[in-house]
Design an enzyme around this catalytic site. Sequence first.
Site, mmCIF file in Angstrom:
data_model
loop_
_atom_site.group_PDB
_atom_site.id
_atom_site.type_symbol
_atom_site.label_atom_id
_atom_site.label_comp_id
_atom_site.label_asym_id
_atom_site.label_seq_id
_atom_site.Cartn_x
_atom_site.Cartn_y
_atom_site.Cartn_z
ATOM 1 N N ALA A 109 0.806 -1.237 0.000
ATOM 2 C CA ALA A 109 0.000 0.000 0.000
ATOM 3 C C ALA A 109 0.833 1.278 0.000
ATOM 4 C CB ALA A 109 -0.962 -0.015 1.183
ATOM 5 N N VAL A 158 5.402 -9.837 2.828
ATOM 6 C CA VAL A 158 4.219 -10.696 2.961
ATOM 7 C C VAL A 158 4.535 -12.185 2.789
ATOM 8 C CG1 VAL A 158 2.547 -8.926 2.283
ATOM 9 C CG2 VAL A 158 3.552 -10.413 0.518
ATOM 10 N N SER A 184 -5.797 -10.734 -11.708
ATOM 11 C CA SER A 184 -5.468 -9.918 -12.879
ATOM 12 C C SER A 184 -6.101 -10.554 -14.111
ATOM 13 C CB SER A 184 -3.949 -9.883 -13.067
ATOM 14 O OG SER A 184 -3.612 -9.357 -14.338
ATOM 15 N N TYR A 238 3.521 -14.885 -13.649
ATOM 16 C CA TYR A 238 2.513 -13.968 -13.106
ATOM 17 C C TYR A 238 1.101 -14.502 -13.364
ATOM 18 C CZ TYR A 238 0.283 -9.325 -12.404
ATOM 19 O OH TYR A 238 -0.488 -8.271 -11.982
ATOM 20 N N ALA A 284 0.390 -17.320 -11.050
ATOM 21 C CA ALA A 284 0.123 -16.812 -9.685
ATOM 22 C C ALA A 284 -1.276 -16.209 -9.605
ATOM 23 C CB ALA A 284 1.174 -15.769 -9.311
ATOM 24 N N LYS A 285 -1.660 -15.433 -10.612
ATOM 25 C CA LYS A 285 -2.957 -14.747 -10.558
ATOM 26 C C LYS A 285 -4.122 -15.721 -10.759
ATOM 27 C CE LYS A 285 -1.727 -10.516 -9.647
ATOM 28 N NZ LYS A 285 -1.819 -10.096 -8.223
HETATM 29 P P1 NAP Z 1 3.079 -1.466 -7.785
HETATM 30 O O1 NAP Z 1 2.850 -0.041 -8.123
HETATM 31 O O2 NAP Z 1 4.320 -2.127 -8.267
HETATM 32 O O3 NAP Z 1 2.949 -1.614 -6.196
HETATM 33 C C1 NAP Z 1 3.145 -2.856 -5.574
HETATM 34 C C2 NAP Z 1 3.577 -2.614 -4.153
HETATM 35 O O4 NAP Z 1 3.744 -3.921 -3.530
HETATM 36 C C3 NAP Z 1 4.917 -1.892 -4.047
HETATM 37 O O5 NAP Z 1 4.856 -0.846 -3.104
HETATM 38 C C4 NAP Z 1 5.860 -2.998 -3.609
HETATM 39 O O6 NAP Z 1 6.940 -2.563 -2.809
HETATM 40 C C5 NAP Z 1 4.945 -3.866 -2.780
HETATM 41 N N1 NAP Z 1 5.515 -5.198 -2.554
HETATM 42 C C6 NAP Z 1 6.185 -5.968 -3.451
HETATM 43 N N2 NAP Z 1 6.594 -7.107 -2.878
HETATM 44 C C7 NAP Z 1 6.178 -7.063 -1.590
HETATM 45 C C8 NAP Z 1 6.315 -7.941 -0.490
HETATM 46 N N3 NAP Z 1 6.964 -9.114 -0.607
HETATM 47 N N4 NAP Z 1 5.764 -7.605 0.699
HETATM 48 C C9 NAP Z 1 5.118 -6.411 0.841
HETATM 49 N N5 NAP Z 1 4.963 -5.527 -0.169
HETATM 50 C C10 NAP Z 1 5.489 -5.851 -1.384
HETATM 51 O O7 NAP Z 1 1.887 -2.388 -8.337
HETATM 52 P P2 NAP Z 1 0.338 -2.072 -8.669
HETATM 53 O O8 NAP Z 1 0.231 -1.879 -10.112
HETATM 54 O O9 NAP Z 1 -0.197 -1.075 -7.733
HETATM 55 O O10 NAP Z 1 -0.296 -3.513 -8.370
HETATM 56 C C11 NAP Z 1 -0.943 -3.858 -7.157
HETATM 57 C C12 NAP Z 1 -1.564 -5.241 -7.320
HETATM 58 O O11 NAP Z 1 -2.491 -5.226 -8.406
HETATM 59 C C13 NAP Z 1 -0.550 -6.333 -7.635
HETATM 60 O O12 NAP Z 1 -0.942 -7.542 -7.001
HETATM 61 C C14 NAP Z 1 -0.677 -6.482 -9.133
HETATM 62 O O13 NAP Z 1 -0.248 -7.732 -9.564
HETATM 63 C C15 NAP Z 1 -2.161 -6.252 -9.324
HETATM 64 N N6 NAP Z 1 -2.525 -5.833 -10.681
HETATM 65 C C16 NAP Z 1 -2.047 -4.670 -11.224
HETATM 66 C C17 NAP Z 1 -2.429 -4.310 -12.513
HETATM 67 C C18 NAP Z 1 -1.951 -3.048 -13.172
HETATM 68 O O14 NAP Z 1 -2.266 -2.843 -14.366
HETATM 69 N N7 NAP Z 1 -1.223 -2.173 -12.513
HETATM 70 C C19 NAP Z 1 -3.287 -5.157 -13.253
HETATM 71 C C20 NAP Z 1 -3.738 -6.316 -12.672
HETATM 72 C C21 NAP Z 1 -3.363 -6.653 -11.390
HETATM 73 P P3 NAP Z 1 8.404 -2.274 -3.479
HETATM 74 O O15 NAP Z 1 8.246 -1.051 -4.276
HETATM 75 O O16 NAP Z 1 9.298 -2.088 -2.289
HETATM 76 O O17 NAP Z 1 8.724 -3.478 -4.309
#
Ligand code: NAP
Length: 253
Positions: free
Chosen positions: A14, A64, A142, A154, A157-158
Amino acid sequence: MTSRNSRAAIVTGAARGIGAAVATRLGADGFAVAVLDLDESACTATVDGIVAAGGRAVAVGADVADAAAVEAAVERVAAELGPPTVLVNNAGITRDNLLFKMTEDDWDSVLRVHLRGSFLMSRAAQAHMTNAGWGRIVNLSSTSALGNRGQANYSAAKAGIQGLTKTLAIELGKFGITVNAIAPGFIVTEMTRITAERLGVGFEEFQQARAKETPVPRVGQPDDIAHAVSFFVSVGASYVTGQVLYVAGGPRG
Ligand code: NAP
């Protein structure tokens, strides 16, 4: 049952992107929010935003996928905000590559954060939810769960997260706990910016191309996902469980 406003929610990943928008929305909805990410100091902006808007929030640093860190984080939230009865498993990473170039580390890292992370967080938080006789878990899947070139790790996983969601819904329903998944399409965040970079395309150009192929002709924003989470965790959504909601500007699934 306590009023919604006194409930504590944990949102993983977050510090930025979708997780930050979800945490902010839950803060505005009246939840006390644990803003959890790998680096606790990176959560400050999200926490400050929630507090400035009149909400309650704390920053929690944890990986996590580390069982001991997860247990400690959930207990810390319980002590500081009250029993966490809402959990949003949002933390995620990508390590995209075509199969022949995908390393074991690419595979393991992605499965570790998304699947092991969602499992560990859910296992730790469910004790508080079953005790309370009420709970909400929302997992981030996703559209890639349906298959996406360069994302074998990915998408596995999803898709796994969808199976986890349905199974937890079956196991936890009798305790007043619902478990649902949201499967976003293209959302503008750091994650999609990195994808554009890997493909050698400008981020603006990448977004325009994605918008063009989407029935609702735009890209998604983190608030589109936060809105769906707000519904799933609401009191009135108590008969909606085990579902996967595609928030993708078009029909999927
Ligand atoms: P993001 O901007 O990369 O943010 C992800 C956050 O998760 C980052 O702050 C990251 O920290 C943190 N994180 C990574 N590994 C972690 C761990 N082991 N423990 C705790 N925190 C961790 O990604 P987002 O686009 O917001 O995506 C959020 C979720 O939505 C993800 O599950 C992603 O797969 C899903 N999603 C995203 C999209 C899209 O288009 N953006 C589409 C479908 C699904 P660090 O920066 O320190 O790594």
